[in-house]
Structures are given as C-alpha cells and as structure tokens.
Design a protein around this motif. Sequence first.
Motif, mmCIF file in Angstrom:
data_model
loop_
_atom_site.group_PDB
_atom_site.id
_atom_site.type_symbol
_atom_site.label_atom_id
_atom_site.label_comp_id
_atom_site.label_asym_id
_atom_site.label_seq_id
_atom_site.Cartn_x
_atom_site.Cartn_y
_atom_site.Cartn_z
ATOM 1 N N GLY A 190 45.822 -17.481 25.152
ATOM 2 C CA GLY A 190 45.596 -17.868 23.768
ATOM 3 C C GLY A 190 44.774 -16.831 23.044
ATOM 4 N N ARG A 191 44.339 -17.216 21.845
ATOM 5 C CA ARG A 191 43.515 -16.351 20.995
ATOM 6 C C ARG A 191 42.289 -17.129 20.532
ATOM 7 N N TYR A 192 41.187 -16.414 20.417
ATOM 8 C CA TYR A 192 39.966 -17.024 19.908
ATOM 9 C C TYR A 192 40.054 -17.118 18.381
ATOM 10 N N LEU B 28 33.143 -22.975 20.157
ATOM 11 C CA LEU B 28 34.209 -22.072 20.553
ATOM 12 C C LEU B 28 35.531 -22.768 20.249
ATOM 13 N N VAL B 29 36.416 -22.096 19.496
ATOM 14 C CA VAL B 29 37.731 -22.649 19.167
ATOM 15 C C VAL B 29 38.768 -21.607 19.561
ATOM 16 N N PHE B 30 39.805 -22.048 20.291
ATOM 17 C CA PHE B 30 40.842 -21.113 20.722
ATOM 18 C C PHE B 30 42.175 -21.825 20.864
ATOM 19 N N ALA C 199 42.198 -11.967 22.503
ATOM 20 C CA ALA C 199 43.044 -12.738 23.411
ATOM 21 C C ALA C 199 42.305 -13.074 24.703
ATOM 22 N N TRP C 200 42.743 -14.161 25.329
ATOM 23 C CA TRP C 200 42.304 -14.506 26.674
ATOM 24 C C TRP C 200 43.558 -14.824 27.483
ATOM 25 N N ARG C 201 43.472 -14.682 28.803
ATOM 26 C CA ARG C 201 44.585 -15.030 29.687
ATOM 27 C C ARG C 201 44.006 -15.378 31.047
ATOM 28 N N HIS C 202 44.457 -16.495 31.607
ATOM 29 C CA HIS C 202 43.947 -16.973 32.890
ATOM 30 C C HIS C 202 45.112 -17.402 33.771
ATOM 31 N N ALA D 49 40.838 -20.125 40.153
ATOM 32 C CA ALA D 49 41.212 -19.151 39.130
ATOM 33 C C ALA D 49 41.409 -17.815 39.839
ATOM 34 N N SER D 50 42.634 -17.302 39.797
ATOM 35 C CA SER D 50 42.922 -16.045 40.493
ATOM 36 C C SER D 50 42.869 -14.837 39.563
ATOM 37 N N SER D 51 42.917 -15.083 38.258
ATOM 38 C CA SER D 51 42.846 -13.997 37.286
ATOM 39 C C SER D 51 42.287 -14.540 35.975
ATOM 40 N N VAL D 52 41.327 -13.824 35.400
ATOM 41 C CA VAL D 52 40.729 -14.219 34.118
ATOM 42 C C VAL D 52 40.484 -12.959 33.296
ATOM 43 N N SER D 53 40.982 -12.952 32.067
ATOM 44 C CA SER D 53 40.645 -11.863 31.148
ATOM 45 C C SER D 53 40.219 -12.474 29.821
ATOM 46 N N VAL D 54 39.207 -11.857 29.218
ATOM 47 C CA VAL D 54 38.607 -12.381 27.991
ATOM 48 C C VAL D 54 38.303 -11.225 27.047
#
Length: 160
Positions: free
Chosen positions: A79-81, A90-92, A62-65, A50-55
């Motif tokens: 995606g979105r939570y 946890l559902v996304f 939103a999240w983006r990996h 994983a080179s990039s993770v945002s939560v």
Amino acid sequence: MTAANDGGGMSPQREIVLTRDIAAPRALLFRLWTEPEHLMRWWGPQTTTASSVSVDLREGGAWRHCILTAEGREYWSHGRYLEIIPPERLVFTFGWENREGKPEHTMQVTVEFHELGEKTRLMFRKVQLPDDTELKLQTGGWEQALDKYVAYAEATSREG
C-alpha cells in the motif's frame, strides 16, 4: 488489554474496529508500527511470520510486506502511506497481491495512538473490505496480529 469489533464486525460498510490498551509509551508503539526491524517481529496472524518488510515512511511512500504460513505459503500485501503524524496517527492503503503482484482490492487502514497515563490506547480501523467472508477472515487475522503486537510492545517497553 481490550479488543472490540464495533457492531459485531458485520456493518454494512464492512469495517474492522479493534482497540488495545497497551502498557507502553505512545512514541514506542508508533515506532513498532513503522520500522521494518520491529514489523518483522509481529506482523501477521499467530501462525505466520513476516518474511519480508519494506517501508518508505513518508506520505505517498510505499510499503510492502510478506507473511509466511507454517505450510510455506506466502501472502504479499502492499500500500501507500496517506497520512503520517508521529506519534499519534498513521493512515495507509492496504491491498493483498494476486499472482501478478497487483492488488486484489484496496482497503484503508487508520491506526491511532492515544495516551492514557502509563498506557497507550491503540485504535485500529480498516474499511472498504470487499465482502463478508474477507471481513470475517481479516478480523480474526488482525485480532491475532494485534495480540502479537501487544506482547512484543510490552516486552520491548520493559527492556527499556
């Protein structure tokens, strides 16, 4: 540790169902799934990092990996939570991004954490896969990612 893909993974609604029994507490497992510093350690199949993770961990957040292959190819997803119930569910949404950063196809993931005494059962379900090829590829990828997750979780739990 157990793994199952109910119905052989080729159900008419194209879903992936995987189960793992993990020697770690439920609250820790939830954190490992939702905190960027932990996601960086296990997200993606065995041959990727994983080179990039945002939560943005809130319903509607939103999240983006990004996962990076050994050959240097990047694969972005986001995606979105939809539902967050710490430490049990946890559902996304999940979509692979095309070159313009738009999702190719949006799927839904549900992750549940069930206490089993000294262990926790993780139940992973991904639905709305676009075709049988994607179902097969993602089943293998998620099996590998969950293997990495289990190893990381159990090591983290032993460290205290």
